[in-house]
Design an enzyme around this catalytic site. Structure first.
Site, mmCIF file in Angstrom:
data_model
loop_
_atom_site.group_PDB
_atom_site.id
_atom_site.type_symbol
_atom_site.label_atom_id
_atom_site.label_comp_id
_atom_site.label_asym_id
_atom_site.label_seq_id
_atom_site.Cartn_x
_atom_site.Cartn_y
_atom_site.Cartn_z
ATOM 1 N N ARG A 130 21.871 -20.391 0.361
ATOM 2 C CA ARG A 130 20.504 -20.672 -0.489
ATOM 3 C C ARG A 130 19.616 -21.868 0.289
ATOM 4 N NH1 ARG A 130 24.291 -20.571 -5.061
ATOM 5 N NH2 ARG A 130 24.395 -18.497 -5.822
ATOM 6 N N LYS A 152 5.558 -20.307 6.772
ATOM 7 C CA LYS A 152 5.942 -18.753 6.227
ATOM 8 C C LYS A 152 7.008 -17.910 6.811
ATOM 9 C CE LYS A 152 1.123 -18.038 4.398
ATOM 10 N NZ LYS A 152 -0.155 -17.187 4.704
ATOM 11 N N GLU A 194 -6.106 -16.154 17.568
ATOM 12 C CA GLU A 194 -5.862 -17.243 16.354
ATOM 13 C C GLU A 194 -6.437 -18.578 16.917
ATOM 14 O OE1 GLU A 194 -4.313 -16.470 13.691
ATOM 15 O OE2 GLU A 194 -3.086 -14.627 13.865
ATOM 16 N N LYS A 235 -4.175 -26.521 11.793
ATOM 17 C CA LYS A 235 -3.158 -25.878 10.671
ATOM 18 C C LYS A 235 -2.637 -26.813 9.963
ATOM 19 C CE LYS A 235 -0.267 -22.262 9.797
ATOM 20 N NZ LYS A 235 0.119 -21.046 10.022
ATOM 21 N N GLU A 245 -0.485 -21.922 -0.442
ATOM 22 C CA GLU A 245 -1.764 -21.020 -0.533
ATOM 23 C C GLU A 245 -2.148 -20.879 -1.801
ATOM 24 O OE1 GLU A 245 -1.592 -17.850 2.653
ATOM 25 O OE2 GLU A 245 -2.695 -16.727 1.276
ATOM 26 N N ARG A 249 -5.542 -22.933 2.204
ATOM 27 C CA ARG A 249 -4.771 -22.135 3.186
ATOM 28 C C ARG A 249 -5.135 -20.536 3.411
ATOM 29 N NH1 ARG A 249 1.627 -22.774 4.812
ATOM 30 N NH2 ARG A 249 1.758 -21.130 6.345
ATOM 31 N N ASN A 253 -6.192 -16.701 6.822
ATOM 32 C CA ASN A 253 -6.168 -15.255 6.688
ATOM 33 C C ASN A 253 -7.475 -14.496 7.263
ATOM 34 O OD1 ASN A 253 -3.474 -15.826 5.637
ATOM 35 N ND2 ASN A 253 -4.187 -15.528 3.664
ATOM 36 N N HIS A 256 -7.597 -11.171 8.495
ATOM 37 C CA HIS A 256 -6.384 -10.462 8.378
ATOM 38 C C HIS A 256 -6.062 -9.567 7.548
ATOM 39 C CE1 HIS A 256 -4.996 -14.133 10.720
ATOM 40 N NE2 HIS A 256 -3.475 -13.783 10.807
ATOM 41 N N HIS A 260 -4.406 -6.408 9.245
ATOM 42 C CA HIS A 260 -3.157 -6.016 8.740
ATOM 43 C C HIS A 260 -3.170 -4.507 8.625
ATOM 44 C CE1 HIS A 260 -1.140 -10.011 7.189
ATOM 45 N NE2 HIS A 260 -0.898 -9.841 8.473
ATOM 46 N N HIS A 274 -0.824 -8.051 16.912
ATOM 47 C CA HIS A 274 -1.192 -8.741 15.720
ATOM 48 C C HIS A 274 -2.299 -9.539 16.223
ATOM 49 C CE1 HIS A 274 -1.416 -11.065 12.194
ATOM 50 N NE2 HIS A 274 -1.431 -12.061 12.679
HETATM 51 N N1 GLY Z 1 -0.957 -17.548 9.325
HETATM 52 C C1 GLY Z 1 -1.567 -18.030 8.236
HETATM 53 C C2 GLY Z 1 -0.689 -18.918 7.401
HETATM 54 O O1 GLY Z 1 0.221 -19.464 7.850
HETATM 55 O O2 GLY Z 1 -1.144 -19.282 6.289
#
Ligand code: GLY
Length: 381
Positions: A130, A152, A194, A235, A245, A249, A253, A256, A260, A274
């Site tokens: 957990r 993430k 990035e 970041k 997010e 945040r 993206n 993305h 994606h 990516h």
């Molecule tokens: N890669 C985007 C984020 O971490 O929110």
């Protein structure tokens, strides 16, 4: 933006998340400090290092040596390289290996690798007993400036990227910039997308600095550390203001939603890394924004020019095997976008641009104009 120092001393960037705050340590040869930092953070801890075969060849021994020198016991769990390891099968293999290594609640998982290893090991730590803490030791540029920071974690579903996961913040990030020396130029370039993203979405001065100094960032001078530290600060700021997010945040993206879908259309394979998908995706987002009258065509061209100058793909047609079914088909790409986490009741969310350095969140984008836009791009062979 001031010029970077000739000799870059290591810097520490704080991710200010209250009692879950942590440091990102950035600098050459910082891997050697991992053991003492871990021992100081968690006296008496046991650790398991999760890594992939290629990273293990270069960096597993120095990592184990650093931990051993500080008296920290380690186990090693080695997975296959590549996006395919962000799977249920590999998650199960890593989880069972962590249990077999007797990693308990107060112990640490160490993710040594690029974005795949960080996401996989971080998610395994999030669900083991957990929740067990973990340390990120990112070994790709992309992981150092993006995926290792912000918590993430997750794996891919056969139906889409990162659909199974959890927010689980690391307790420490060690970004040793000397490990980037062993990356292929293509991998480094993909990570650079990035880096450029932070300029494009929120810092025009940084983007202008990159336009002037990108060759030094690629050649590995102090400009590289400066670019990484600037990206990590950006970041860390966003994550500390909007960890889950619910707002700002989402700006991270940028590129993305398109990216994606392109990664999915190319089977998450070596045809498109990516960061390369993000590069094409950012250019498409800029051009779509221009079509909507939000950003000037000159600014959209400026973004494409810079990404293209560093050798990144910027057009759908730049992607290997472009003509193959799935990629040259606007409806198929749209169907893939509809699987994204960012979809709400059939409406798409895009990060669009008002200027270089000014991104906005556009919720409720109807699919039809996106399809028309993509059809226009696909028509231009
Ligand atoms: N890669 C985007 C984020 O971490 O929110």
């Amino acid at each position: 933006m001031t010029a970077p120092l000739k000799h870059f001393a290591s810097v520490t960037v704080d991710v200010a998340l209250g009692d879950r705050a942590y440091d990102i340590v950035i600098g050459r040869d910082e891997l050697a400090s991992l053991g003492t930092r871990v021992a100081a953070l968690r006296p008496g801890v046991r650790t398991a290092i999760v890594t992939d075969r290629t990273v293990a060849k270069h960096w597993l021994e120095p990592t184990e040596a650093s931990l051993a020198a500080a008296g920290v016991p380690t186990a090693r769990i080695i997975v296959e390289e590549g996006e395919g390891s962000k799977s249920y099968a590999t998650l199960s293999q890593v989880s069972e290996a962590l249990i077999a290594a007797k990693i308990e609640r107060n112990d640490l998982v160490i993710a040594l690798g690029g974005g795949v290893v960080g996401d996989l090991a971080g998610f395994a730590a999030a669900i083991l007993r957990r929740g067990v803490d973990f340390v990120q030791v990112p070994t790709s540029l992309l992981a150092q400036v993006d995926s290792s920071v912000g918590g993430k974690t997750g794996i891919n579903s056969p139906q889409g990227k990162n659909l199974i996961g959890a927010f689980h913040q690391p307790v420490l990030v060690i970004a040793d910039t000397s490990v980037l020396d062993t990356l292929s130029p293509r991998q480094f370039r993909a990570g650079y997308a990035e880096v450029a993203k932070y300029g494009i979405l929120g810092d025009e001065a940084f983007f202008a600095w990159l336009e002037k100094n990108h060759a030094d960032v690629f050649s590995g001078s102090a400009a590289r550390e400066h670019a990484i530290a600037t990206s990590c600060r950006a970041k860390a700021g966003v994550v500390s203001r909007d960890e889950r997010e619910t707002g700002e945040r989402a700006l991270l993206n940028l590129g993305h939603t398109f990216g994606h879908a392109l990664e999915a259309a190319t089977g998450f394979s070596d045809r498109l890394f990516h960061g390369e998908g993000v590069s094409v995706g950012m250019v498409l987002a800029a051009q779509f924004s221009a079509q909507l009258g939000m950003i000037s065509p000159d600014d959209a061209t400026r973004i494409e020019r810079h990404l293209s100058a560093v050798g990144l793909p910027t057009r759908l047609q730049d992607i290997a095997g472009f003509a193959q079914e799935g990629l040259a088909d606007a409806d198929a790409l749209l169907a893939l976008m509809a699987q994204d986490k960012k979809v709400k009741r059939g409406k798409l969310t895009f990060i669009l641009l008002e200027a270089v350095g000014r991104a906005v969140i556009a919720n409720n984008v109807e699919p039809a104009p996106v399809r028309d836009f993509l059809q226009g791009k696909l028509a231009k062979h």
